[in-house]
Design an enzyme around this catalytic site. Structure first.
Site, PDB file in Angstrom:
ATOM      1  CG  HIS A  45      -4.758   2.127  -0.436  1.00  0.00           C
ATOM      2  ND1 HIS A  45      -5.739   1.909  -1.375  1.00  0.00           N
ATOM      3  CD2 HIS A  45      -4.975   1.206   0.548  1.00  0.00           C
ATOM      4  CE1 HIS A  45      -6.510   0.909  -0.988  1.00  0.00           C
ATOM      5  NE2 HIS A  45      -6.080   0.478   0.172  1.00  0.00           N
ATOM      6  CG  ASP A  70      -2.015  -0.940   1.234  1.00  0.00           C
ATOM      7  OD1 ASP A  70      -2.189  -1.625   0.212  1.00  0.00           O
ATOM      8  OD2 ASP A  70      -2.722  -1.038   2.259  1.00  0.00           O
TER       9      ASP A  70
END
Length: 209
Positions: free
Chosen positions: A59, A55
């Site tokens: 995000h 991530d």
């Protein structure tokens, strides 16, 4: 002789589960040898959060870094694998007996996602107070064998935000069933995606020593 690399990535094919409503994985031969006269050329369609992936802060934060801006050194280097026995959550209490001195990358096996052909209904989650606890030891990357560090129903994503506040990056969807606890060398590089919020990785471990 150096120890062999151990693949800890999910295999990518049409059977891999994705977040409900997210883009299904597909691969097809877009151009075959009969058409081109020389080569097969494939086309992949997938989410940036399918399978084993990292991530980027973008995000969950519109002002956060994109994948291309991340320091690659975070995803290469010594890592410690620990086993927790199907915990309800992953917090300070669950890690109190674990020696974290000198640990920069922490990979956690929970065993909670046993059937990776279906998306889980519930998972253990990272308790947000764990983030400053890990920061105290110098942890910069946390990896788990689950699709998220937060509860699957969470919209606020408190663990994502607290880990980010503490400078800890996130690696999700690992396959650690066949990996014993201990110290390893990790390689889990994201793709050089310029605007992306996440990236699939081919994650691998090599036993140290």
């Amino acid at each position: 002789m150096m120890n062999p690399w151990i693949d800890i990535s999910q295999r990518l094919d049409e059977h891999i589960p994705v977040w409900p409503g997210d883009t299904p994985f597909s691969y097809r031969t877009r151009w075959n040898k009969a058409e081109s006269g020389s080569v097969n050329v494939g086309q992949i369609t997938m989410s940036t959060h399918t399978g084993t992936h990292i991530d980027a802060p973008f995000h969950f934060d519109n002002e956060g870094k994109r994948v291309i801006d991340l320091d690659l050194n975070i995803y290469i280097g010594p890592a410690r694998v620990i086993h927790l026995s199907n915990p309800k959550k992953i917090g300070i209490d669950e890690l109190q007996t674990i020696d974290l001195h000198g640990v920069t990358r922490l990979l956690i096996y929970t065993g909670a996602w046993t059937n990776r052909t279906t998306f889980p209904e519930t998972i253990p989650y990272i308790d947000p107070p764990l983030a400053p606890y890990l920061k105290k030891y110098g942890v910069r990357l946390i990896g788990i064998d689950l699709p998220s560090v937060d509860p699957l129903t969470s919209k606020q994503l408190p663990a994502h935000h607290e880990l980010h506040r503490c400078g800890i990056h996130i690696l999700e969807g690992l396959v650690l069933d066949h990996v014993s606890p201990g110290d390893y060398e990790l390689a889990a590089l994201p793709l050089p995606l310029v605007n992306a919020d996440g990236s699939p990785v081919r994650a691998a471990l090599r036993k140290m020593g």
